[in-house]
Enzyme design. Structure first.
Site, mmCIF file in Angstrom:
data_model
loop_
_atom_site.group_PDB
_atom_site.id
_atom_site.type_symbol
_atom_site.label_atom_id
_atom_site.label_comp_id
_atom_site.label_asym_id
_atom_site.label_seq_id
_atom_site.Cartn_x
_atom_site.Cartn_y
_atom_site.Cartn_z
ATOM 1 N N ASN A 4 0.990 -1.267 0.007
ATOM 2 C CA ASN A 4 0.012 0.037 0.087
ATOM 3 C C ASN A 4 0.927 1.146 -0.035
ATOM 4 O OD1 ASN A 4 -1.771 1.910 1.288
ATOM 5 N ND2 ASN A 4 -3.176 0.493 0.942
ATOM 6 N N ALA A 5 0.309 2.334 -0.764
ATOM 7 C CA ALA A 5 1.152 3.507 -0.602
ATOM 8 C C ALA A 5 1.505 4.012 0.686
ATOM 9 C CB ALA A 5 0.367 4.576 -1.488
ATOM 10 N N TYR B 135 2.627 2.685 3.463
ATOM 11 C CA TYR B 135 3.452 1.336 3.709
ATOM 12 C C TYR B 135 2.856 0.486 4.671
ATOM 13 C CZ TYR B 135 6.998 3.188 0.683
ATOM 14 O OH TYR B 135 7.703 3.636 -0.656
ATOM 15 N N CYS C 271 1.819 -8.882 4.624
ATOM 16 C CA CYS C 271 2.912 -9.788 4.026
ATOM 17 C C CYS C 271 2.086 -10.975 3.409
ATOM 18 C CB CYS C 271 3.762 -10.327 5.282
ATOM 19 S SG CYS C 271 4.732 -9.294 5.972
ATOM 20 N N GLU D 148 2.516 -14.177 4.341
ATOM 21 C CA GLU D 148 2.233 -15.119 5.324
ATOM 22 C C GLU D 148 0.867 -14.857 5.980
ATOM 23 O OE1 GLU D 148 5.060 -13.747 4.936
ATOM 24 O OE2 GLU D 148 6.418 -14.841 5.536
HETATM 25 N N1 THU Z 1 7.324 -9.805 2.946
HETATM 26 C C1 THU Z 1 6.362 -10.969 3.079
HETATM 27 O O1 THU Z 1 5.458 -10.783 2.407
HETATM 28 N N2 THU Z 1 6.868 -11.755 3.770
HETATM 29 C C2 THU Z 1 7.966 -11.759 4.198
HETATM 30 O O2 THU Z 1 8.218 -13.063 5.030
HETATM 31 C C3 THU Z 1 9.172 -10.908 4.358
HETATM 32 C C4 THU Z 1 8.416 -9.594 3.842
HETATM 33 C C5 THU Z 1 6.994 -8.595 2.205
HETATM 34 C C6 THU Z 1 6.554 -7.428 2.759
HETATM 35 C C7 THU Z 1 6.814 -6.357 1.805
HETATM 36 O O3 THU Z 1 5.500 -6.268 1.082
HETATM 37 C C8 THU Z 1 7.869 -6.830 1.220
HETATM 38 O O4 THU Z 1 7.859 -8.246 1.152
HETATM 39 C C9 THU Z 1 9.116 -6.029 1.468
HETATM 40 O O5 THU Z 1 9.336 -6.181 2.772
#
Ligand code: THU
Length: 159
Positions: free
Chosen positions: A64-65, A67, A72, A74
């Site tokens: 998202n803009a 942040y 993530c 997961e």
């Molecule tokens: N990110 C994940 O989706 N999972 C992880 O295990 C590490 C980080 C994403 C969050 C963000 O969109 C991008 O990776 C950079 O941090």
């Protein structure tokens, strides 16, 4: 006064050494990277969760803009699993990441917030989740997120 050592056991292997179920889950996580919305980091993460009824759900990071409003891979995946299949435990979770024009050589480990959400999912269903962190060079297998969160805070602390 005394010292305690906390030992974390991680299996290091290659994709080819995984069993068919693990390989399939990693394949799904890799595929899920393609659906990431990562215009800011250009780091596409995919996750695939296996449920105790054999269902596989996948997710990816959604940025998202503003942040911190992004999520993530997961958490996208585990919250979707909880929302759609509240009665089914998660038994395995595979994670892969794509950067530049390739999957990462080394495994991508879940961030702290995601580790806490994986922990909640383990406690919710009272079942450890096998975590597979994929990398082109090497892959890690961890039998429970508790190995990644020593001295963790969980629901039993609130009882
Ligand atoms: N990110 C994940 O989706 N999972 C992880 O295990 C590490 C980080 C994403 C969050 C963000 O969109 C991008 O990776 C950079 O941090």
């Amino acid at each position: 006064m005394k010292n305690i050592d906390i030992v974390t056991n991680i299996v290091v292997c290659n994709y080819t050494e995984l069993n068919e179920t693990q390989k399939n889950l990693v394949d799904q996580a890799k595929k899920a990277c393609k659906n990431a919305y990562a215009p800011y980091s250009h780091f596409s993460v995919g996750a695939a969760a296996m449920l105790d009824n054999g269902t596989i759900v996948t997710g990816s990071n959604q940025e998202n803009a503003a942040y911190p409003s992004g999520t993530c891979a997961e958490r996208t995946t585990l919250f979707y699993a909880g929302a759609q299949y509240p009665d089914n435990a998660v038994t395995m979770l595979a994670i892969a990441a794509y950067k530049g024009n390739a999957y990462t050589q080394t495994p991508t480990a879940p961030c702290g917030a995601c580790r806490q959400v994986i922990l909640e999912t383990e406690h919710r269903y009272n079942k450890p989740i096998e975590i597979i962190l994929y990398g082109e060079d090497k892959t890690y297998i961890i039998t429970s997120v508790e190995s990644l969160l020593p001295l963790c805070f969980g629901k039993t602390d609130l009882e």
